[in-house]
Write an enzyme that holds these catalytic residues in place. Sequence first.
Site, PDB file in Angstrom:
ATOM      1  N   LYS A  26       8.706 -15.554 -27.563  1.00 37.52           N
ATOM      2  CA  LYS A  26       9.245 -15.144 -28.859  1.00 37.52           C
ATOM      3  C   LYS A  26       8.668 -16.012 -29.967  1.00 37.52           C
ATOM      4  CE  LYS A  26      13.615 -13.995 -29.015  1.00 37.52           C
ATOM      5  NZ  LYS A  26      15.044 -14.306 -28.888  1.00 37.52           N
ATOM      6  N   ARG A  96      17.992 -18.827 -31.250  1.00 36.03           N
ATOM      7  CA  ARG A  96      17.750 -17.980 -30.074  1.00 36.03           C
ATOM      8  C   ARG A  96      16.866 -18.706 -29.072  1.00 36.03           C
ATOM      9  NH1 ARG A  96      17.768 -12.051 -32.179  1.00 36.03           N
ATOM     10  NH2 ARG A  96      18.102 -12.380 -34.380  1.00 36.03           N
ATOM     11  N   GLY A 105      18.590 -11.052 -22.156  1.00 38.04           N
ATOM     12  CA  GLY A 105      20.027 -11.178 -21.919  1.00 38.04           C
ATOM     13  C   GLY A 105      20.414 -12.343 -21.036  1.00 38.04           C
ATOM     14  N   MET A 107      19.742 -15.632 -21.537  1.00 36.55           N
ATOM     15  CA  MET A 107      20.084 -16.884 -22.192  1.00 36.55           C
ATOM     16  C   MET A 107      20.818 -16.612 -23.492  1.00 36.55           C
ATOM     17  SD  MET A 107      16.902 -19.275 -21.236  1.00 36.55           S
ATOM     18  CE  MET A 107      15.767 -18.021 -21.727  1.00 36.55           C
ATOM     19  N   ARG A 352       7.618  -8.438 -28.972  1.00 35.73           N
ATOM     20  CA  ARG A 352       7.160  -8.930 -27.665  1.00 35.73           C
ATOM     21  C   ARG A 352       6.569  -7.755 -26.922  1.00 35.73           C
ATOM     22  NH1 ARG A 352      13.309  -9.991 -25.647  1.00 35.73           N
ATOM     23  NH2 ARG A 352      13.963  -7.824 -25.633  1.00 35.73           N
ATOM     24  N   HIS A 468      11.472  -9.945  11.320  1.00 37.47           N
ATOM     25  CA  HIS A 468      10.955  -8.791  12.045  1.00 37.47           C
ATOM     26  C   HIS A 468      11.277  -7.500  11.310  1.00 37.47           C
ATOM     27  CE1 HIS A 468      11.226  -5.530  15.045  1.00 37.47           C
ATOM     28  NE2 HIS A 468      10.095  -6.060  15.463  1.00 37.47           N
ATOM     29  N   ARG A 574      -1.660  -4.977  15.983  1.00 38.99           N
ATOM     30  CA  ARG A 574      -0.854  -5.784  16.921  1.00 38.99           C
ATOM     31  C   ARG A 574      -0.624  -4.989  18.196  1.00 38.99           C
ATOM     32  NH1 ARG A 574       2.409  -6.974  11.570  1.00 38.99           N
ATOM     33  NH2 ARG A 574       1.695  -4.839  11.430  1.00 38.99           N
ATOM     34  N   ARG A 630      -5.768  -7.452  17.671  1.00 40.69           N
ATOM     35  CA  ARG A 630      -5.260  -8.729  18.183  1.00 40.69           C
ATOM     36  C   ARG A 630      -4.725  -8.517  19.588  1.00 40.69           C
ATOM     37  NH1 ARG A 630      -0.241 -11.559  15.373  1.00 40.69           N
ATOM     38  NH2 ARG A 630       0.848  -9.916  16.468  1.00 40.69           N
ATOM     39  N   GLU A 758      -3.916 -19.868  12.832  1.00 38.42           N
ATOM     40  CA  GLU A 758      -2.496 -19.805  12.513  1.00 38.42           C
ATOM     41  C   GLU A 758      -1.766 -21.062  12.943  1.00 38.42           C
ATOM     42  OE1 GLU A 758      -0.615 -16.600  14.706  1.00 38.42           O
ATOM     43  OE2 GLU A 758      -2.114 -16.720  16.286  1.00 38.42           O
ATOM     44  N   SER A 777      -9.314 -15.052  11.069  1.00 37.85           N
ATOM     45  CA  SER A 777      -8.324 -14.315  10.307  1.00 37.85           C
ATOM     46  C   SER A 777      -7.118 -15.235  10.176  1.00 37.85           C
ATOM     47  CB  SER A 777      -7.953 -13.035  11.045  1.00 37.85           C
ATOM     48  OG  SER A 777      -6.949 -12.364  10.337  1.00 37.85           O
ATOM     49  N   GLY A 779      -3.663 -16.253   9.978  1.00 38.04           N
ATOM     50  CA  GLY A 779      -2.328 -15.720  10.257  1.00 38.04           C
ATOM     51  C   GLY A 779      -1.344 -16.585   9.480  1.00 38.04           C
ATOM     52  N   THR A 780      -1.177 -16.233   8.210  1.00 35.20           N
ATOM     53  CA  THR A 780      -0.450 -17.153   7.333  1.00 35.20           C
ATOM     54  C   THR A 780       1.046 -17.200   7.623  1.00 35.20           C
ATOM     55  OG1 THR A 780      -0.443 -15.387   5.692  1.00 35.20           O
ATOM     56  CG2 THR A 780      -2.089 -17.104   5.447  1.00 35.20           C
ATOM     57  N   ASN A 781       1.580 -16.200   8.309  1.00 36.05           N
ATOM     58  CA  ASN A 781       3.000 -16.299   8.675  1.00 36.05           C
ATOM     59  C   ASN A 781       3.212 -17.497   9.588  1.00 36.05           C
ATOM     60  OD1 ASN A 781       3.161 -13.890   7.382  1.00 36.05           O
ATOM     61  ND2 ASN A 781       3.541 -12.648   9.196  1.00 36.05           N
ATOM     62  N   ASP A 782       2.486 -17.498  10.698  1.00 33.86           N
ATOM     63  CA  ASP A 782       2.670 -18.590  11.649  1.00 33.86           C
ATOM     64  C   ASP A 782       2.144 -19.904  11.088  1.00 33.86           C
ATOM     65  OD1 ASP A 782       3.864 -16.879  13.326  1.00 33.86           O
ATOM     66  OD2 ASP A 782       2.567 -17.244  15.041  1.00 33.86           O
ATOM     67  N   CYS A 843      -4.436 -12.075   7.424  1.00 35.54           N
ATOM     68  CA  CYS A 843      -3.692 -10.932   7.940  1.00 35.54           C
ATOM     69  C   CYS A 843      -2.191 -11.188   7.967  1.00 35.54           C
ATOM     70  CB  CYS A 843      -4.179 -10.554   9.327  1.00 35.54           C
ATOM     71  SG  CYS A 843      -3.876 -11.831  10.551  1.00 35.54           S
ATOM     72  N   TYR A 863     -11.890 -10.714   2.986  1.00 35.75           N
ATOM     73  CA  TYR A 863     -10.937  -9.614   2.878  1.00 35.75           C
ATOM     74  C   TYR A 863      -9.507 -10.104   3.020  1.00 35.75           C
ATOM     75  CZ  TYR A 863     -10.325  -9.821   7.958  1.00 35.75           C
ATOM     76  OH  TYR A 863     -10.040 -10.253   9.213  1.00 35.75           O
TER      77      TYR A 863
END
Lengths: 885, 885
Positions: A26, A96, A105, A107, A352, A468, A574, A630, A758, A777, A779-782, A843, A863
Amino acid sequence: MKNFVFNFKSKNTKKLKNPKNILGGKGFNLAEMGKKGFPVPSGFTISTEVCDIFYRNNKKLNNNILSQIKKELKNIERDIGKKFGNLKDPLLLSVRSGARVSMPGMMDTILNLGLNDKTVEALAKQTKNKRFAKDSYRRFIQMYSSVVLKIDSYKFEDLIENYKLTKGVLLDTDLSSEDWDALISDFKDLVKNETKIDFPQDVNKQLIGAICAVFISWESKRAKTYRKINQIPSNWGTAVNVQSMVFGNMGEDCATGVVFTRNPSNGKNEIYGEYLINAQGEDVVAGTRTPQYITLKSKLQSKSKQKSLEEKMPKVFKELKKNLRLLERHYKDMQDVEFTVENKKLWILQTRSGKRTAKSAIKIAVDMVKEKLISRQEALLRIEPGSLDNLLHPSIDEKSNIKVIANGLPASPGAASGKVVFTSEEAERLNSMMQDTILVRIETSPEDINGMHAAKGILTSRGGMTSHAAVVARGMGRPCVSGSSEIEIDYKNKNFKVKDQTIKEGELISIDGTTGRVILGEVDTVKPEISGDFLKIMNWSDKYRKLKIRTNSETPLDTKTARDFGAEGIGLCRTEHMFFDEDRILSVREMILSKSKEDRDKALSKLLPFQKNDFIKIFKIMKGLPVTVRLLDPPLHEFLPKNKDEIMHVASALNLTFNDVEQRMLELHEQNPMLGHRGCRLAISFPEIYEMQCKAIFEALIECKKKKIKSILPEIMIPLVSTEAEIKIMKNLVIRVAKDVEKKTKIKLSFLVGTMIELPRAALKAKDIAKHAEFFSFGTNDLTQTTFGISRDDSGKFLNDYIENKIFDIDPFISIDEGVGNLIEIASEKGRKQNKKIKLGICGEHGGDPKSINFCSKTGLDYVSCSPYRVPVAKLAAAQAEIKK
Amino acid sequence: MKNFVFNFKSKNTKKLKNPKNILGGKGFNLAEMGKKGFPVPSGFTISTEVCDIFYRNNKKLNNNILSQIKKELKNIERDIGKKFGNLKDPLLLSVRSGARVSMPGMMDTILNLGLNDKTVEALAKQTKNKRFAKDSYRRFIQMYSSVVLKIDSYKFEDLIENYKLTKGVLLDTDLSSEDWDALISDFKDLVKNETKIDFPQDVNKQLIGAICAVFISWESKRAKTYRKINQIPSNWGTAVNVQSMVFGNMGEDCATGVVFTRNPSNGKNEIYGEYLINAQGEDVVAGTRTPQYITLKSKLQSKSKQKSLEEKMPKVFKELKKNLRLLERHYKDMQDVEFTVENKKLWILQTRSGKRTAKSAIKIAVDMVKEKLISRQEALLRIEPGSLDNLLHPSIDEKSNIKVIANGLPASPGAASGKVVFTSEEAERLNSMMQDTILVRIETSPEDINGMHAAKGILTSRGGMTSHAAVVARGMGRPCVSGSSEIEIDYKNKNFKVKDQTIKEGELISIDGTTGRVILGEVDTVKPEISGDFLKIMNWSDKYRKLKIRTNSETPLDTKTARDFGAEGIGLCRTEHMFFDEDRILSVREMILSKSKEDRDKALSKLLPFQKNDFIKIFKIMKGLPVTVRLLDPPLHEFLPKNKDEIMHVASALNLTFNDVEQRMLELHEQNPMLGHRGCRLAISFPEIYEMQCKAIFEALIECKKKKIKSILPEIMIPLVSTEAEIKIMKNLVIRVAKDVEKKTKIKLSFLVGTMIELPRAALKAKDIAKHAEFFSFGTNDLTQTTFGISRDDSGKFLNDYIENKIFDIDPFISIDEGVGNLIEIASEKGRKQNKKIKLGICGEHGGDPKSINFCSKTGLDYVSCSPYRVPVAKLAAAQAEIKK
């Protein structure tokens, strides 16, 4: 001395490195407008940096800042020719908030500041409008008391209502200046009663109090919640804008309104907005009076009887229109503008970039390119990639009346209604009877896949955004609300409790996976439509991005969906997801529970044709593209029988006793399955499993070749590698099987062998692993799980505490964390050093997250792979990452 | 061309960088002796490098190596004046293995090679001893057939036994040359029958076959097992030594024997050994004839009637003695020497550093310093640090007759016997009746601590060297065999099965935690005694080492033990171990199951005095030294009630229903507790827990101060930190509590706050974390788990497959892995960069592992912390690390 307070017209702001970050959205726009000559009431901005200083100084403003404020206040007085607290011609102010990004809304705001028992009389005299002056004063008391003194606003409203009842009148407008006088007196008594002190008469104290209150509102519960949902870092802070008041409520030649330069809900290039005659800003929002339309056209369209601004104040309308056009030209974006008309003079209070629906964002961006207002690159940057996801799923019709009974995590977007069921079997049964269901589970397991397919939506009481349920639902495009800890599921009695309510099996509920709402009863939904503009955005994205976008998929349906969205290959197939179908799970269990290699081989040979056929179907759809398969990853006990019947079934198939099977199941139990006997560790112990899977892949390839289908390039991926020896042994296994198949069929096979990265050790030792891997590849989860030592499945218990305590700005399972990112950088660098040609991709679930995609682009990956419905998101995000470079 | 084959006298070996690694231990010593003029039969060594080449070349020798062998064979012929395969004066050879370190009996040896149907006649003529020649030939056939042709040796023995039965004679010596002729014919028939080919008559083929067989024996099962136990990397390979034969079995003026330059079992400086007249080497070992003593003294001591070598061949004895003295002077170490006397001429066949007991290693090292043979540093390097541990525990009297029924991992050294019990309660009950027990569990949990204390030893069927059972047992100094997967425990029927045997509760068994043996019945044990020499070694270690040695301890008893061993502080006091005592567990459960902070505070206030008293006791013992107290670490559900009674108990204490408690327990369940809500994550959610613990620490400190006990320096350790924010918040908490206590008592407190580095992210982000941490303690157990993504508790299932497949040379939970080491290096460097004064230590199980201590020393850590009984081990290892620098 460093500047913390900036007049809107000050040229100092041009020296700022990141003026928008310092001034807030603002403040930045007011400064822009101020310097460009738009009709902006004089004022100044206290920078966002002060927010941090304020909190570190025990929520007090230090002397340096106080004196800068004082100085700028003088400048307003000079500009306007009024004096703050003056008894003849008092300057009134609005105070403000203004964060970097708009948090509508969330603040606090205070208007009419500077009024007290004396200045109100001066105002009355000055404006010759006693009623207006008193009304303004009571509004100020009410607002200030609520925001600064923390007195519930309804208490003031109650006083007004009571007063009106006593007087026998209905509307505020029926109250005279004397009535307001009486109420002002009541208001002040209320303040005294509640706070034990008098309502502050010192205007400077009022100002400081208001400024502090705005800073404090940055850490209010609703602001924090909003930030959490919108992933806004808490250390950004808010700025405070102090501005001289203009009044839309001084009479019939006054008005106030909100207007968009284009239609925010469908993106059409037409002014769209509302206004009220003789009103202050909050009246438009509050809904006590029905606002009127700005344009004649929209008035006619909505069959309103009230005059539009275009009719009522044609001159002001024309000036407004001109200003709006100029604002849009200046900002090159659709603007959301607040304006006030004080005695026929137009004031712009704020502008804005306008919030817009995903659909209108796309239309506006495409239109503005047509209008040559912006370039294609700029158009792409205008669209929030994450919002595309919502466009592809049905959403709740927000006009309908809904009863939210609980909230959870927005795990997979879209809305769905159906009968509550607690088992996958029931979901399948009702599905076969054409009935819609919502599958409600404490958490889901791979066994529930069929039920999840059969249900219209999934609701779980446990598990995070990457549980999951969440992962699978996103893959399928099914709406899912996960980790709704408010609901308490009782499987035995087939119901769930939420607060005092009990919902039984068969009752109708709805879920909104886009927001995480759980709703009682059925809701109306709006179906998605993919517009030509959407396709245009996708085409432009394809032109600019360098990252390839693949999909995580293992069913023909998902594969087809992803292909339709333009996925350029499968980055994660998978194979174990193929194991759960009813006609195969018994063979899987036989395999697992075998006591000898012979029995295991027998069971595996039953699975081979199934896997082979699955691959053929997928390969056909992906023809010509790479497909990363995999090999079996999860610990074997995930596939175990769950009840007596199933145990008996397996026991008889294996010629074992019930006890034998139970004993073997016990042996398979693991304390920490995530860190257990899984991934390539299984294949080190039981190489025959991977051998079967490779055979299925290669035989499927040959089959496709025979049918003259353009060959995919299989990339065989070994999961959970942490050492060079593992990938070496596994690669030899794959090559051995390939040679066998080549020998039998006399057809040459092309394929790559690579590994998931991973585990932290794999990243650290990437140089050694890259000697044998043709691709990595991530495996960013693990990898996130092990780097943090946090189990996704269990993190729900403390994730909220972590976000509230600002330990995590964002759940690291949603956006790639810095530490995890370090490991990816280390592995990429070491991998490429060892093997220049190595393919690098990601992945994990992060593959569909725009921030993470930006990281991947910067790190130079080849990728990203994401769930089918995230493919468009990923494309746009990848294009944005490239454009930002 | 590169040399792979080295004559013993060749000066080429001097050019080698690591001659011992290339030539193997035996070959290196033969080369040394050869060049120094010791009476060594002529020969050559095929280097260890060839072992790898051999395996990579499909287990074949390549032409280059074959031609080098041929050349060196010529050199032997020239040296000896005999020709290989010559029909007049044939050269005979021995072919032996020789790895870098001695692996006695693990690999293959072939003697008398070069004999065939024709050369045997030449040998007979030459030696004028037909019987000897034929006997040698049949020995050769037998040995070669067993080693190279893989025909079971007993089949040949059977033929001999049958022949003797038919002839009615008892001893081999009763057989004449004709008898051997007949048997040779039978032997050759057997070979033909078993292999379908004739026994090889071509002496060159014999030689190549024998060399290959030795290389192949490097990968034999027993060799692999031996390497696993002794942590010998498999890529070292073995060398092969080919040497001209000398014969101790040509008549009464011939002999063969084995002799140590000092007594290997007690270390006394006296020749100790055995010999046989008219025999070949393997006769001494085989036990078919009872060997005679070398010295008169030992003959007299053991009351043997057979003449000693000293009496029988005084001249040879004198020469042997001289040679032994020279060898010991040359090698500056106790030697294990094989010799042969051929027609009164002494030949030294081999020398190597003698294996010795821990006790004698110490005595020999100390004595040799006294004799000025070696320096103190050299003395320290002579002792295997790990062996000290065994000296401190009772061990099985190896003279007694024992029946091993199963094997497991040698998890905690020492031997113990007792009645089998399956529950901690039963162990405690019997203990109170003064009965010894062995606690047999599938795995132990923290609840079993009292039972483990009460039992004399612990046996588990699951879990590795760092399982709960193993870690706790080592801490307590209790013998433990863990992960004995051969035993199948049936809690219900109170027995365990091993093979076909069922052992019931109450039956006597013994365990040997030093070797991993499970033994039926009671065994005799030998109590440890700590000698003056031991203390001398400890003093010398203290002088040379720079690493401080602390201990992991949380009981007064363990603390006292560690202090007595010279621990210089506590590096890890696991406060949760104090939670399991019967009089506290209920309060712990109340705390965990509370639904409100109030209830939790109430329960915590009951725990406070217990913790405080525990700390007072420990602080008293450790006076003046640093004590690292780790705040609560494990997930809360570890403390949950285990049965109905316990649930009822807690429910009534908390005024909750049984169902409430069950529900809460369900809520606490975690999929992967290792990665769950534990460590500082608990304190982020429930800060009151750590507040109580800090209060207990500080109040204990104050109490000690009041009693004028020299103050310890408390180092308050926050577990499971992965982000800067966590340690920051936690440090503030600790300081807040300290200020409260200071305010109340008006006594100033000194303490440090630091963190465990046990998650990869913490190591990667060490720079940020070090802003707030005054020390880092590497929790290498968890760091190894997360870096590899391997749960200690579950790794048992595949660890063996991993070691067999050479993926792990050593279990990474025993010795710090390279990748884990990388993270420690990264964290140390980044931590020190941020905060020069930061203290660095290690408190995982690796703290007691000599290899890991060496790594810690190299990485520049300040201290290691280990279980009390490992303190002497750590001291010596630390001294060695420093000396090696």
